[in-house]
Write an enzyme that holds these catalytic residues in place. Structure first.
Site, PDB file in Angstrom:
ATOM      1  N   SER A 198       3.854  -6.654   4.919  1.00 29.33           N
ATOM      2  CA  SER A 198       4.525  -5.393   4.622  1.00 29.33           C
ATOM      3  C   SER A 198       5.965  -5.446   5.102  1.00 29.33           C
ATOM      4  N   ALA A 199       6.836  -4.765   4.355  1.00 21.07           N
ATOM      5  CA  ALA A 199       8.239  -4.652   4.768  1.00 21.07           C
ATOM      6  C   ALA A 199       8.360  -3.852   6.059  1.00 21.07           C
ATOM      7  N   ARG A 256      14.070   3.965  -1.178  1.00 19.41           N
ATOM      8  CA  ARG A 256      13.052   2.936  -1.041  1.00 19.41           C
ATOM      9  C   ARG A 256      13.023   2.041  -2.280  1.00 19.41           C
ATOM     10  N   TYR A 265       0.229   0.545  13.219  1.00 21.24           N
ATOM     11  CA  TYR A 265      -0.046  -0.135  11.948  1.00 21.24           C
ATOM     12  C   TYR A 265       0.915  -1.322  11.765  1.00 21.24           C
ATOM     13  N   ASN A 302      -0.356  10.725   1.811  1.00 17.22           N
ATOM     14  CA  ASN A 302       0.736  10.552   2.772  1.00 17.22           C
ATOM     15  C   ASN A 302       2.000  10.058   2.086  1.00 17.22           C
ATOM     16  N   TYR A 308       5.179  -6.683   1.100  1.00 16.32           N
ATOM     17  CA  TYR A 308       5.332  -5.686   0.027  1.00 16.32           C
ATOM     18  C   TYR A 308       6.334  -4.612   0.461  1.00 16.32           C
ATOM     19  N   LYS A 332       0.433  -5.677  11.574  1.00 11.45           N
ATOM     20  CA  LYS A 332       0.963  -6.593  10.544  1.00 11.45           C
ATOM     21  C   LYS A 332       1.802  -7.690  11.199  1.00 11.45           C
ATOM     22  N   ASN A 348     -12.465   2.623   2.145  1.00 11.58           N
ATOM     23  CA  ASN A 348     -11.404   3.393   1.485  1.00 11.58           C
ATOM     24  C   ASN A 348     -11.380   3.123  -0.015  1.00 11.58           C
ATOM     25  N   LEU A 396     -15.956  -0.809   1.478  1.00 10.62           N
ATOM     26  CA  LEU A 396     -15.811   0.481   0.774  1.00 10.62           C
ATOM     27  C   LEU A 396     -15.391   1.619   1.717  1.00 10.62           C
ATOM     28  N   TYR A 438      -6.754  -0.268  -3.757  1.00  8.38           N
ATOM     29  CA  TYR A 438      -5.677  -0.023  -4.721  1.00  8.38           C
ATOM     30  C   TYR A 438      -5.025  -1.331  -5.188  1.00  8.38           C
ATOM     31  N   ARG A 445      10.962  13.170   8.486  1.00 13.53           N
ATOM     32  CA  ARG A 445       9.653  12.766   9.008  1.00 13.53           C
ATOM     33  C   ARG A 445       9.899  11.721  10.106  1.00 13.53           C
TER      34      ARG A 445
HETATM   35  P1  NAD Z   1      -6.594   0.264   0.185  1.00 12.59           P
HETATM   36  O1  NAD Z   1      -7.052   1.068   1.356  1.00 12.59           O
HETATM   37  O2  NAD Z   1      -6.641   0.886  -1.154  1.00 12.59           O
HETATM   38  O3  NAD Z   1      -7.395  -1.110   0.134  1.00 12.59           O
HETATM   39  C1  NAD Z   1      -7.902  -1.750   1.270  1.00 12.59           C
HETATM   40  C2  NAD Z   1      -9.370  -2.089   1.000  1.00 12.59           C
HETATM   41  O4  NAD Z   1      -9.886  -2.748   2.159  1.00 12.59           O
HETATM   42  C3  NAD Z   1     -10.240  -0.856   0.767  1.00 12.59           C
HETATM   43  O5  NAD Z   1     -11.006  -1.040  -0.394  1.00 12.59           O
HETATM   44  C4  NAD Z   1     -11.142  -0.781   2.022  1.00 12.59           C
HETATM   45  O6  NAD Z   1     -12.406  -0.257   1.714  1.00 12.59           O
HETATM   46  C5  NAD Z   1     -11.173  -2.233   2.448  1.00 12.59           C
HETATM   47  N1  NAD Z   1     -11.373  -2.449   3.899  1.00 12.59           N
HETATM   48  C6  NAD Z   1     -10.717  -1.892   4.924  1.00 12.59           C
HETATM   49  N2  NAD Z   1     -11.164  -2.362   6.102  1.00 12.59           N
HETATM   50  C7  NAD Z   1     -12.135  -3.267   5.790  1.00 12.59           C
HETATM   51  C8  NAD Z   1     -12.977  -4.118   6.563  1.00 12.59           C
HETATM   52  N3  NAD Z   1     -12.922  -4.102   7.897  1.00 12.59           N
HETATM   53  N4  NAD Z   1     -13.844  -4.925   5.924  1.00 12.59           N
HETATM   54  C9  NAD Z   1     -13.928  -4.934   4.559  1.00 12.59           C
HETATM   55  N5  NAD Z   1     -13.150  -4.158   3.779  1.00 12.59           N
HETATM   56  C10 NAD Z   1     -12.265  -3.342   4.376  1.00 12.59           C
HETATM   57  O7  NAD Z   1      -5.111  -0.242   0.533  1.00 12.59           O
HETATM   58  P2  NAD Z   1      -4.059  -0.979  -0.403  1.00 12.59           P
HETATM   59  O8  NAD Z   1      -2.935  -0.053  -0.652  1.00 12.59           O
HETATM   60  O9  NAD Z   1      -4.744  -1.632  -1.532  1.00 12.59           O
HETATM   61  O10 NAD Z   1      -3.528  -2.068   0.625  1.00 12.59           O
HETATM   62  C11 NAD Z   1      -4.041  -3.375   0.658  1.00 12.59           C
HETATM   63  C12 NAD Z   1      -3.324  -4.147   1.746  1.00 12.59           C
HETATM   64  O11 NAD Z   1      -1.922  -4.121   1.501  1.00 12.59           O
HETATM   65  C13 NAD Z   1      -3.512  -3.582   3.158  1.00 12.59           C
HETATM   66  O12 NAD Z   1      -3.644  -4.664   4.048  1.00 12.59           O
HETATM   67  C14 NAD Z   1      -2.221  -2.842   3.403  1.00 12.59           C
HETATM   68  O13 NAD Z   1      -1.897  -2.801   4.778  1.00 12.59           O
HETATM   69  C15 NAD Z   1      -1.222  -3.709   2.644  1.00 12.59           C
HETATM   70  N6  NAD Z   1      -0.023  -2.962   2.245  1.00 12.59           N
HETATM   71  C16 NAD Z   1      -0.149  -1.828   1.493  1.00 12.59           C
HETATM   72  C17 NAD Z   1       0.984  -1.107   1.142  1.00 12.59           C
HETATM   73  C18 NAD Z   1       0.873   0.179   0.358  1.00 12.59           C
HETATM   74  O14 NAD Z   1       1.808   0.971   0.386  1.00 12.59           O
HETATM   75  N7  NAD Z   1      -0.219   0.418  -0.365  1.00 12.59           N
HETATM   76  C19 NAD Z   1       2.249  -1.572   1.539  1.00 12.59           C
HETATM   77  C20 NAD Z   1       2.338  -2.734   2.285  1.00 12.59           C
HETATM   78  C21 NAD Z   1       1.189  -3.432   2.633  1.00 12.59           C
HETATM   79  C1  WQD Z   2       8.838   7.207   0.680  1.00 16.43           C
HETATM   80  C2  WQD Z   2      10.016   8.164   0.805  1.00 16.43           C
HETATM   81  C3  WQD Z   2       9.818   9.663   2.676  1.00 16.43           C
HETATM   82  C4  WQD Z   2       6.326  11.831   1.160  1.00 16.43           C
HETATM   83  C5  WQD Z   2       4.988   3.627   3.713  1.00 16.43           C
HETATM   84  C6  WQD Z   2       4.685   2.893   4.998  1.00 16.43           C
HETATM   85  C7  WQD Z   2       5.055   1.447   4.859  1.00 16.43           C
HETATM   86  C8  WQD Z   2       4.389   0.813   3.624  1.00 16.43           C
HETATM   87  C9  WQD Z   2       4.589   1.635   2.391  1.00 16.43           C
HETATM   88  C10 WQD Z   2       2.327  -0.245   4.259  1.00 16.43           C
HETATM   89  C11 WQD Z   2      10.500   8.358   2.244  1.00 16.43           C
HETATM   90  C12 WQD Z   2       9.781  10.430   1.371  1.00 16.43           C
HETATM   91  C13 WQD Z   2       7.381  10.957   1.300  1.00 16.43           C
HETATM   92  C14 WQD Z   2       6.593  13.217   1.004  1.00 16.43           C
HETATM   93  C15 WQD Z   2       8.950  12.729   1.092  1.00 16.43           C
HETATM   94  N1  WQD Z   2       2.966   0.740   3.786  1.00 16.43           N
HETATM   95  N2  WQD Z   2       8.676  11.393   1.264  1.00 16.43           N
HETATM   96  N3  WQD Z   2       7.901  13.617   0.980  1.00 16.43           N
HETATM   97  O1  WQD Z   2       7.236   5.679   4.390  1.00 16.43           O
HETATM   98  O2  WQD Z   2       8.634   4.268   2.788  1.00 16.43           O
HETATM   99  O3  WQD Z   2       6.378   3.514   3.437  1.00 16.43           O
HETATM  100  O4  WQD Z   2       4.251   3.015   2.643  1.00 16.43           O
HETATM  101  O5  WQD Z   2       2.701  -1.246   4.763  1.00 16.43           O
HETATM  102  O6  WQD Z   2       4.673   0.810   6.038  1.00 16.43           O
HETATM  103  O7  WQD Z   2       5.445   3.488   6.046  1.00 16.43           O
HETATM  104  O8  WQD Z   2       6.569   5.436   1.922  1.00 16.43           O
HETATM  105  O9  WQD Z   2       5.835   6.944   0.121  1.00 16.43           O
HETATM  106  O10 WQD Z   2       5.501   7.658   2.523  1.00 16.43           O
HETATM  107  O11 WQD Z   2       7.806   7.595   1.589  1.00 16.43           O
HETATM  108  O12 WQD Z   2      10.119  13.148   1.078  1.00 16.43           O
HETATM  109  O13 WQD Z   2       5.683  14.044   0.924  1.00 16.43           O
HETATM  110  O14 WQD Z   2       9.598   9.470   0.376  1.00 16.43           O
HETATM  111  O15 WQD Z   2      10.526  10.373   3.665  1.00 16.43           O
HETATM  112  O16 WQD Z   2      11.888   8.525   2.195  1.00 16.43           O
HETATM  113  P1  WQD Z   2       7.299   4.786   3.215  1.00 16.43           P
HETATM  114  P2  WQD Z   2       6.333   6.951   1.520  1.00 16.43           P
END
Ligand code: NAD
Ligand code: WQD
Length: 334
Positions: A124-125, A230, A148, A197, A176, A152, A35, A33, A11, A291
């Protein structure tokens, strides 16, 4: 610049690839690939007119990674690859430590061997744990509440240690907040496998009618309307933040943490109203229990990113919702 994106088919990585390609960089996407799907490549090419190089492999395959870094004369790496579902991490903690922590060790070994010292990490925050004050600045104490989050945190400690052991490293952890939104073309966005989720993709599927209603997890938090608050940041703003961080690293050694957020908090009810308006659809919801593990409010102090990177989020909430809706409508219905 020649830049390798681990997890670049995912993503966030795919949106960063677009920004980098459009800025004229050479981009190699390295992804197993687990995810994401290979179709992303053609969609990136359609948007940018340039096809990035793709290598299907695991970051833990150290020798393959090392060869890829050498073969493409890579100068900098952005490390997205990893698993990210908080709930799943409590069920399968070892998979999270193996992918995220072991994967990063493998990457650091490869980079060390080839002599590449510039790294941007997807932080990540979540490393701020339960907020002790708001907005969250980078000096806020760090902690973790689930496996998780712990991966980080451990990775950040490792990055700090490696930069202390060899001062020629240039590393930034971008912490982020809540990435959301999609590219304005509607061609790429967040496509969760299985039931979403996170709030935004869940709401989008309620709007199309694929899911019946949204459960609002708690309305008794100490926030203005009682629902969780958030800092939702548009994925294209986030992507531009990565380009700014790479340029900034050219002038900075050591390890640094920088928040990528907007500084503004929106509640779940604010988000429902904004998405209903953008989509012109009803978002049926019911109030459900809190949750486990959720905090009441979490939003960034984005000042350091502005001061250091000269970057700030530009896209407003309605743009984020409109872009998600455009992407969601183009997806084939199951
Ligand atoms: P995503 O799952 O869409 O992208 C991650 C990619 O990594 C996927 O394409 C997956 O196939 C690949 N991958 C996973 N494990 C691998 C491995 N061992 N080797 C090679 N490829 C691998 O997730 P995203 O939302 O794009 O997140 C990217 C990064 O940002 C992650 O590290 C995630 O923890 C971090 N992050 C995401 C969020 C969020 O809410 N999306 C928030 C904070 C931090
Ligand atoms: C946002 C708000 C929920 C779903 C997560 C990870 C965090 C980071 C970003 C990676 C909250 C509420 C949600 C639903 C709801 N990822 N909610 N009904 O939990 O802030 O952060 O993603 O690093 O580590 O924890 O994001 O989108 O799940 O929730 O009411 O079906 O929406 O309670 O207040 P979150 P979220």
């Amino acid at each position: 610049m020649n830049i390798l994106l681990t997890g670049g088919m995912g993503y966030i990585g795919s949106h960063v690839a677009i920004v980098l390609l459009e800025a004229g960089h050479h981009v190699v996407l390295y992804d197993n690939l687990c995810n994401s799907d290979a179709g992303v490549l053609a969609r990136i090419a359609k948007i940018t007119g340039k096809e990035p190089i793709f290598m299907e492999a695991d970051v833990r395959a150290t020798s393959t990674l090392t060869e890829t870094l050498k073969n493409h004369a890579i100068e900098a790496v952005i490390h997205f690859a990893g698993l990210k579902a908080v709930g799943e991490s409590t069920q399968k903690p070892l998979a999270y430590y193996a992918n995220n922590v072991e994967g990063t060790i493998s990457l650091l070994e490869s980079m060390s061997e080839v002599g590449i010292r510039t790294l941007v990490f997807s932080g990540s925050a979540t490393v701020y744990g339960e907020p002790q004050y708001l907005p969250l600045d980078e000096a806020h104490p760090t902690s973790a509440t689930n496996p998780y989050g712990r991966t980080k945190l451990y990775i950040e400690e490792m990055l700090r240690d490696i930069s202390l052991s060899d001062p020629s490293w240039r590393i930034v952890s971008l912490r982020y907040f809540n990435p959301a939104g999609a590219h304005e073309s509607g061609l790429i966005g967040e496509k969760p496998t299985g039931a979403p989720n996170n709030l935004m993709p869940y709401m989008a599927q309620v709007a199309t009618g694929e899911l019946k209603e949204l459960s609002v997890f708690g309305n008794d938090y100490p926030t203005p309307d009682g629902t969780g608050v958030r800092d939702y940041i548009h994925v294209m703003d986030l992507a531009e933040g990565h380009a700014a961080a790479l340029s900034w690293l050219a002038g900075h050694f050591g390890w640094h943490a920088i928040n990528l957020g907007t500084g503004e908090g929106y509640s779940v009810l604010d988000m429902i109203a904004a998405f209903a308006k953008a989509s012109g659809r009803d978002i049926p919801y019911r109030i459900a229990p809190r949750r486990k593990g959720d905090v009441a409010a979490c939003y960034a102090d984005p000042g350091k990113a502005l001061r250091e990177l000269g970057w700030q989020a530009r896209r407003r909430l309605h743009v984020m919702c409109e872009d998600v809706w455009r992407f969601q409508r183009r997806l084939p219905r199951p």
